[in-house]
Motif scaffolding. Structure first.
Motif, PDB file in Angstrom:
ATOM      1  N   VAL A  66       8.443  92.869   0.201  1.00 27.36           N
ATOM      2  CA  VAL A  66       8.008  91.497   0.458  1.00 27.36           C
ATOM      3  C   VAL A  66       8.277  91.114   1.908  1.00 27.36           C
ATOM      4  N   ARG A  67       9.453  91.438   2.394  1.00 23.49           N
ATOM      5  CA  ARG A  67       9.796  91.083   3.780  1.00 23.49           C
ATOM      6  C   ARG A  67       8.916  91.839   4.776  1.00 23.49           C
ATOM      7  N   LYS A  68       8.541  93.055   4.435  1.00 22.98           N
ATOM      8  CA  LYS A  68       7.684  93.832   5.334  1.00 22.98           C
ATOM      9  C   LYS A  68       6.304  93.179   5.443  1.00 22.98           C
ATOM     10  N   VAL A  69       5.738  92.769   4.305  1.00 25.02           N
ATOM     11  CA  VAL A  69       4.439  92.100   4.342  1.00 25.02           C
ATOM     12  C   VAL A  69       4.548  90.776   5.093  1.00 25.02           C
ATOM     13  N   MET A  70       5.610  90.036   4.846  1.00 22.43           N
ATOM     14  CA  MET A  70       5.802  88.763   5.556  1.00 22.43           C
ATOM     15  C   MET A  70       5.790  88.966   7.057  1.00 22.43           C
ATOM     16  N   ALA A  71       6.508  89.973   7.519  1.00 23.26           N
ATOM     17  CA  ALA A  71       6.597  90.215   8.960  1.00 23.26           C
ATOM     18  C   ALA A  71       5.260  90.665   9.529  1.00 23.26           C
ATOM     19  N   HIS A  74       2.683  87.776   9.147  1.00 28.66           N
ATOM     20  CA  HIS A  74       3.142  86.503   9.721  1.00 28.66           C
ATOM     21  C   HIS A  74       3.052  85.364   8.704  1.00 28.66           C
ATOM     22  N   VAL A  75       3.581  85.612   7.527  1.00 27.96           N
ATOM     23  CA  VAL A  75       3.584  84.621   6.453  1.00 27.96           C
ATOM     24  C   VAL A  75       4.848  83.780   6.549  1.00 27.96           C
ATOM     25  N   PRO A  76       4.725  82.447   6.611  1.00 31.09           N
ATOM     26  CA  PRO A  76       5.928  81.604   6.714  1.00 31.09           C
ATOM     27  C   PRO A  76       6.844  81.741   5.504  1.00 31.09           C
ATOM     28  N   GLY A  77       6.253  81.577   4.287  1.00 33.54           N
ATOM     29  CA  GLY A  77       7.079  81.616   3.092  1.00 33.54           C
ATOM     30  C   GLY A  77       6.312  82.094   1.881  1.00 33.54           C
ATOM     31  N   VAL A  78       7.026  82.668   0.927  1.00 33.78           N
ATOM     32  CA  VAL A  78       6.392  83.181  -0.283  1.00 33.78           C
ATOM     33  C   VAL A  78       7.392  83.132  -1.421  1.00 33.78           C
ATOM     34  N   MET A  79       6.899  82.946  -2.639  1.00 36.83           N
ATOM     35  CA  MET A  79       7.740  83.039  -3.831  1.00 36.83           C
ATOM     36  C   MET A  79       7.092  84.002  -4.799  1.00 36.83           C
ATOM     37  N   VAL A  80       7.928  84.736  -5.530  1.00 36.39           N
ATOM     38  CA  VAL A  80       7.442  85.801  -6.396  1.00 36.39           C
ATOM     39  C   VAL A  80       8.130  85.729  -7.746  1.00 36.39           C
ATOM     40  N   HIS A  81       7.350  85.918  -8.809  1.00 38.66           N
ATOM     41  CA  HIS A  81       7.910  86.114 -10.151  1.00 38.66           C
ATOM     42  C   HIS A  81       7.352  87.402 -10.727  1.00 38.66           C
ATOM     43  N   LEU A  82       8.254  88.278 -11.187  1.00 38.03           N
ATOM     44  CA  LEU A  82       7.898  89.497 -11.906  1.00 38.03           C
ATOM     45  C   LEU A  82       8.770  89.580 -13.134  1.00 38.03           C
ATOM     46  N   PHE A  94      11.233  83.503  -0.368  1.00 39.47           N
ATOM     47  CA  PHE A  94      11.527  84.054   0.945  1.00 39.47           C
ATOM     48  C   PHE A  94      10.951  83.141   2.024  1.00 39.47           C
ATOM     49  N   GLY A  95      11.577  83.123   3.178  1.00 47.54           N
ATOM     50  CA  GLY A  95      11.010  82.430   4.318  1.00 47.54           C
ATOM     51  C   GLY A  95      11.163  80.924   4.270  1.00 47.54           C
ATOM     52  N   ILE A  96      10.224  80.243   4.929  1.00 45.29           N
ATOM     53  CA  ILE A  96      10.345  78.793   5.106  1.00 45.29           C
ATOM     54  C   ILE A  96       9.163  78.055   4.484  1.00 45.29           C
ATOM     55  N   MET A 105      11.860  78.061   1.795  1.00 47.09           N
ATOM     56  CA  MET A 105      11.014  78.079   0.613  1.00 47.09           C
ATOM     57  C   MET A 105      11.912  78.136  -0.617  1.00 47.09           C
ATOM     58  N   ARG A 106      11.532  77.362  -1.652  1.00 52.74           N
ATOM     59  CA  ARG A 106      12.290  77.359  -2.903  1.00 52.74           C
ATOM     60  C   ARG A 106      11.347  77.609  -4.067  1.00 52.74           C
ATOM     61  N   THR A 107      11.866  78.223  -5.123  1.00 56.05           N
ATOM     62  CA  THR A 107      11.013  78.573  -6.253  1.00 56.05           C
ATOM     63  C   THR A 107      10.584  77.371  -7.079  1.00 56.05           C
TER      64      THR A 107
END
Length: 405
Positions: A66-71, A74-82, A94-96, A105-107
């Motif tokens: 996730v952090r690799k894709v963000m970098a 250039h994604v500010p923030g993301v939330m994930v559920h699996l 992750f992120g802002i 960013m909050r879930t």
């Protein structure tokens, strides 16, 4: 001027299927005008063992991916559920959420979901099918006057993206009107007018072409047959029974708090702007809705398993036709390598909301930008990276969607 907004449908501009300008990418609606002949696409057979155990080591892999894709994107923030029964869960942000304040960013934050809205609109339509109020093979002209080929285009073909009607969010006049004043409201009739001034693109049923116009018409059918505004009907008869307390079909630009700020380069200048409070009425039945991670996690299963519909109606919904390579599209829903659901993309936000029935696995991704990375939707990049780890035999991958400038 970038006009990816029209993907918002398919959000999948997920296939886009996002709503465009939605996947409009309001969900990003996307289009695939050159899709070939329609052949049924069977959902891949898989067993529970295809979804990996979410051990601490796997979760670290997911963090890194996730952090690799963000970098890179250039994604500010993301939330994930699996999650999957017996396999654990992975729920992280992750992120802002706000570049100005650097708030994280909050879930629990609300997000605009773009073309995932299509799944709610089509569910509303299918409820009316269950009630005997409409028939999927009825022509749209039975309900709405003035539709090109309206005596031959069926409700089913609208839901399957096979109508041949031009996508209003790809019209240059719409682009100019929206991006000049993204706070302005649009009526469904105004949106249809942008479409209907163009000739039909092909005979009903001949091809797959993702068009937000289709969903505007289906939304009007729901209004006509229920006597309610679409937002009221969906909030009362779909959202409430599905027990989604943080999901909303808005009337205008309202956005419940807490919410993340969205960032887009779909602007008149091409510069990145904060699109948080842009009015999503242009997406209406194709991409206007709002939700959060918990609700979309619940909705992914409800959508794929059809708990709000009769089994026979849900079975019709899941009969997919060939769309983009490796994907099938049913009635407002896609099957992508066994992941069933929809994506969404509209200016500033993207979403992937999917469920894999054999493993009872859920994957939801919500992020606060729609800015592509080397032509790829960031939501697709996240989903692909994640599924390479958790379901390596069923990797979520979508062909890059074409854009115009």
């Amino acid at each position: 001027m970038v006009t990816r907004v029209r993907r918002a449908a398919v959000g999948l501009a997920a296939l886009g299927m996002a709503v465009v300008p939605l996947g409009a990418t309001a969900g990003t609606a996307w289009s695939a005008p050159t899709a070939g002949a329609f052949t049924p696409v069977a959902a891949p057979v898989r067993d529970d063992g295809d979804f990996v155990q979410l051990t601490p080591a796997v979760q670290r892999q997911l963090d890194q991916a996730v952090r690799k894709v963000m970098a890179e994107a250039h994604v500010p923030g993301v939330m994930v559920h699996l999650s999957a029964p017996g396999k654990g869960s992975y729920v992280k942000a992750f992120g802002i959420a706000d570049k100005a304040t650097r708030a994280p960013m909050r879930t629990d934050m609300h997000m605009r979901i773009g073309s995932v809205t299509k799944t709610f609109t089509v569910t509303a339509l299918l409820q009316l099918v269950d009630q005997g109020k409409v028939g999927l093979d009825d022509p749209i002209g039975k309900y709405i006057a003035g539709v090109p080929n309206g005596d031959r285009i069926t409700l089913r073909q609208l839901a399957e993206m096979r109508s041949g009607l031009f996508n209003y969010s790809e019209d240059p006049g719409f682009d100019k009107a929206f991006f000049t004043d993204p706070d302005r409201p649009f009526t469904p009739q105004e949106l249809l007018a942008y479409s209907f001034k163009h000739p039909v693109m092909f005979e009903p049923g001949a091809k797959f072409y993702y068009s937000n116009t289709n969903l505007i018409l289906l939304g009007l059918v729901v209004e006509k047959e229920t006597g309610q505004h679409l937002d009221d009907y969906i909030n009362d008869k779909v959202v409430a029974p599905a027990k989604l307390p943080n999901t909303l079909f808005p009337v205008g630009a309202e956005f419940p708090k807490p919410h993340a700020h969205g960032y887009t380069n779909q602007t008149l200048t091409g510069k990145v702007e904060d699109s948080t409070d842009w009015n999503p009425s242009w997406g209406w039945a194709a991409g206007a809705m709002i939700s959060n991670l918990d609700d979309m996690t619940s909705w992914a299963k409800t959508l794929a398993t059809g708990t709000l519909l009769k089994p026979a109606t849900q079975a019709q919904r899941l009969k997919v036709i060939g769309a983009l390579p490796g994907t099938g599209y049913g009635l407002g829903i896609f099957n992508l390598q066994g992941w069933i659901g929809h994506n969404g993309s509209l200016p500033g936000y993207e979403a992937v909301v999917t469920y894999m029935p054999p493993a009872q696995a859920t994957m939801v991704i919500l992020l606060n930008t729609d800015i592509t990375a080397e032509g790829e939707e960031p939501s697709t990049l996240f989903a692909e990276a994640i599924t390479k780890i958790v379901t390596p035999d069923h990797v979520y991958s979508l062909p890059a969607q074409s854009t115009t400038k």
